[in-house]
Design a protein around this motif. Sequence first.
Motif, PDB file in Angstrom:
ATOM      1  N   GLU A 139      36.440 -52.298  51.650  1.00  0.00           N
ATOM      2  CA  GLU A 139      36.341 -52.188  53.109  1.00  0.00           C
ATOM      3  C   GLU A 139      35.062 -51.468  53.530  1.00  0.00           C
ATOM      4  OE1 GLU A 139      39.846 -50.329  54.558  1.00  0.00           O
ATOM      5  OE2 GLU A 139      41.154 -52.038  54.104  1.00  0.00           O
ATOM      6  N   GLY A 140      34.558 -50.608  52.674  1.00  0.00           N
ATOM      7  CA  GLY A 140      33.351 -49.865  53.015  1.00  0.00           C
ATOM      8  C   GLY A 140      32.066 -50.545  52.575  1.00  0.00           C
ATOM      9  N   ILE A 141      32.184 -51.745  51.997  1.00  0.00           N
ATOM     10  CA  ILE A 141      31.006 -52.475  51.514  1.00  0.00           C
ATOM     11  C   ILE A 141      30.626 -53.526  52.545  1.00  0.00           C
ATOM     12  CG2 ILE A 141      30.028 -53.848  49.649  1.00  0.00           C
ATOM     13  CD1 ILE A 141      30.869 -51.072  48.752  1.00  0.00           C
ATOM     14  N   ALA A 142      29.540 -53.319  53.223  1.00  0.00           N
ATOM     15  CA  ALA A 142      29.135 -54.257  54.278  1.00  0.00           C
ATOM     16  C   ALA A 142      27.647 -54.109  54.537  1.00  0.00           C
ATOM     17  CB  ALA A 142      29.932 -53.987  55.559  1.00  0.00           C
ATOM     18  N   GLY A 143      27.121 -55.054  55.329  1.00  0.00           N
ATOM     19  CA  GLY A 143      25.725 -54.971  55.730  1.00  0.00           C
ATOM     20  C   GLY A 143      24.797 -55.767  54.836  1.00  0.00           C
ATOM     21  N   GLN A 144      23.522 -55.688  55.129  1.00  0.00           N
ATOM     22  CA  GLN A 144      22.516 -56.476  54.421  1.00  0.00           C
ATOM     23  C   GLN A 144      22.369 -56.065  52.958  1.00  0.00           C
ATOM     24  OE1 GLN A 144      18.955 -56.093  56.781  1.00  0.00           O
ATOM     25  NE2 GLN A 144      19.553 -57.746  58.171  1.00  0.00           N
ATOM     26  N   GLN A 145      22.703 -54.830  52.626  1.00  0.00           N
ATOM     27  CA  GLN A 145      22.560 -54.337  51.260  1.00  0.00           C
ATOM     28  C   GLN A 145      23.887 -54.343  50.503  1.00  0.00           C
ATOM     29  OE1 GLN A 145      20.357 -50.598  52.322  1.00  0.00           O
ATOM     30  NE2 GLN A 145      18.900 -51.348  50.811  1.00  0.00           N
ATOM     31  N   ARG A 146      24.747 -55.270  50.861  1.00  0.00           N
ATOM     32  CA  ARG A 146      26.077 -55.334  50.239  1.00  0.00           C
ATOM     33  C   ARG A 146      25.980 -55.529  48.728  1.00  0.00           C
ATOM     34  NH1 ARG A 146      30.452 -59.638  50.164  1.00  0.00           N
ATOM     35  NH2 ARG A 146      32.411 -58.456  50.026  1.00  0.00           N
ATOM     36  N   ILE A 147      25.067 -56.387  48.288  1.00  0.00           N
ATOM     37  CA  ILE A 147      24.926 -56.652  46.850  1.00  0.00           C
ATOM     38  C   ILE A 147      24.484 -55.390  46.121  1.00  0.00           C
ATOM     39  CG2 ILE A 147      23.620 -57.948  45.122  1.00  0.00           C
ATOM     40  CD1 ILE A 147      23.519 -60.267  47.148  1.00  0.00           C
ATOM     41  N   GLU A 148      23.476 -54.708  46.649  1.00  0.00           N
ATOM     42  CA  GLU A 148      23.001 -53.479  46.014  1.00  0.00           C
ATOM     43  C   GLU A 148      24.085 -52.409  45.996  1.00  0.00           C
ATOM     44  OE1 GLU A 148      21.332 -55.211  48.224  1.00  0.00           O
ATOM     45  OE2 GLU A 148      19.329 -55.628  47.401  1.00  0.00           O
ATOM     46  N   GLN A 149      24.873 -52.339  47.083  1.00  0.00           N
ATOM     47  CA  GLN A 149      25.940 -51.346  47.150  1.00  0.00           C
ATOM     48  C   GLN A 149      27.015 -51.626  46.101  1.00  0.00           C
ATOM     49  OE1 GLN A 149      27.482 -50.781  51.078  1.00  0.00           O
ATOM     50  NE2 GLN A 149      28.791 -49.059  50.501  1.00  0.00           N
ATOM     51  N   LEU A 150      27.338 -52.886  45.912  1.00  0.00           N
ATOM     52  CA  LEU A 150      28.307 -53.246  44.886  1.00  0.00           C
ATOM     53  C   LEU A 150      27.791 -52.894  43.493  1.00  0.00           C
ATOM     54  CD1 LEU A 150      29.633 -56.688  46.188  1.00  0.00           C
ATOM     55  CD2 LEU A 150      30.983 -54.594  45.872  1.00  0.00           C
ATOM     56  N   TYR A 151      26.507 -53.102  43.272  1.00  0.00           N
ATOM     57  CA  TYR A 151      25.949 -52.737  41.972  1.00  0.00           C
ATOM     58  C   TYR A 151      25.948 -51.224  41.779  1.00  0.00           C
ATOM     59  CZ  TYR A 151      24.589 -57.148  39.883  1.00  0.00           C
ATOM     60  OH  TYR A 151      24.622 -58.374  39.275  1.00  0.00           O
ATOM     61  N   ALA A 152      25.721 -50.461  42.833  1.00  0.00           N
ATOM     62  CA  ALA A 152      25.815 -49.003  42.719  1.00  0.00           C
ATOM     63  C   ALA A 152      27.227 -48.604  42.298  1.00  0.00           C
ATOM     64  CB  ALA A 152      25.443 -48.343  44.042  1.00  0.00           C
ATOM     65  N   CYS A 153      28.226 -49.278  42.851  1.00  0.00           N
ATOM     66  CA  CYS A 153      29.622 -49.005  42.486  1.00  0.00           C
ATOM     67  C   CYS A 153      29.899 -49.401  41.038  1.00  0.00           C
ATOM     68  CB  CYS A 153      30.569 -49.747  43.428  1.00  0.00           C
ATOM     69  SG  CYS A 153      30.521 -49.185  45.139  1.00  0.00           S
ATOM     70  N   TRP A 154      29.431 -50.580  40.644  1.00  0.00           N
ATOM     71  CA  TRP A 154      29.643 -51.028  39.262  1.00  0.00           C
ATOM     72  C   TRP A 154      28.983 -50.063  38.280  1.00  0.00           C
ATOM     73  CZ3 TRP A 154      32.263 -54.564  36.397  1.00  0.00           C
ATOM     74  CH2 TRP A 154      31.865 -54.667  35.055  1.00  0.00           C
ATOM     75  N   CYS A 155      27.724 -49.703  38.531  1.00  0.00           N
ATOM     76  CA  CYS A 155      27.002 -48.812  37.621  1.00  0.00           C
ATOM     77  C   CYS A 155      27.676 -47.446  37.551  1.00  0.00           C
ATOM     78  CB  CYS A 155      25.551 -48.667  38.056  1.00  0.00           C
ATOM     79  SG  CYS A 155      24.549 -50.148  37.786  1.00  0.00           S
ATOM     80  N   ALA A 156      28.191 -46.974  38.686  1.00  0.00           N
ATOM     81  CA  ALA A 156      28.890 -45.688  38.701  1.00  0.00           C
ATOM     82  C   ALA A 156      30.140 -45.749  37.830  1.00  0.00           C
ATOM     83  CB  ALA A 156      29.253 -45.307  40.134  1.00  0.00           C
ATOM     84  N   LYS A 157      30.907 -46.817  37.967  1.00  0.00           N
ATOM     85  CA  LYS A 157      32.139 -46.937  37.178  1.00  0.00           C
ATOM     86  C   LYS A 157      31.821 -47.118  35.692  1.00  0.00           C
ATOM     87  CE  LYS A 157      35.217 -48.461  40.869  1.00  0.00           C
ATOM     88  NZ  LYS A 157      36.420 -49.246  41.216  1.00  0.00           N
ATOM     89  N   GLU A 158      30.802 -47.892  35.397  1.00  0.00           N
ATOM     90  CA  GLU A 158      30.410 -48.092  33.997  1.00  0.00           C
ATOM     91  C   GLU A 158      29.923 -46.779  33.394  1.00  0.00           C
ATOM     92  OE1 GLU A 158      29.947 -49.923  30.435  1.00  0.00           O
ATOM     93  OE2 GLU A 158      30.675 -50.995  32.213  1.00  0.00           O
TER      94      GLU A 158
END
Length: 214
Positions: free
Chosen positions: A133-152
């Motif tokens: 729900e908090g992932i939105a906007g033009q940088q959605r892809i980069e934000q998702l990768y920040a989340c993936w890298c954090a979890k990894e």
Amino acid sequence: MALAYLRELENGVRFAIWRIEETAEDLIGRLQLDEQERETLNRLNKGKRTLHWLATRVLLREMLNTPGYISCPSDANGKPYLANFPQRISLTHSFDYAAVMMSDNGEVGIDLELVKTKILRIADKFMKPAELEGIAGQQRIEQLYACWCAKEAVYKLQGNKGVSFKDNMTILPFEFQDQGVLFLDLDAPNRKTRFKVYYEKFQEYMLGYVMEGN
């Protein structure tokens, strides 16, 4: 190999990213490999996997600044460690780069990923609906990768198998920037901890890293 990024952090923690420009033969020539490591090499598919494995070991040698043999096996859960040096390590690689994070004290975790649109198709595999729900906007892809890298990165730090990115990790809402910090709650059978995870864009990649007790 060409050093692309070197960063010294607090409490004896540092990481380095190298661009892989050598052949496998060039990298092997810079290492001392025992019989078990040569068997590991032979089991790898030739190409990038071999270069990644070799490059992380060469980078370890550079960071430890030693001419001696470096033993870097993996434990029962697949977590690499240094058998004959006291430092804690985490390894990562993606396409043309390899990276090593090293600590004189507690555990660390690092992840590097090439940013691609494909992450949009798998976001619900590693993120809860509330997180998305908090992932939105033009940088959605980069934000998702920040989340993936954090979890990894946290997954690598904690070192236990069976920990789920989606079920056992929750990223608190954060405002994405090209370089920033987010907080991740780990709720796993063996550990319940809130981690402060750092992320930043590196060229066309996303980098995430975490230190124990930070």
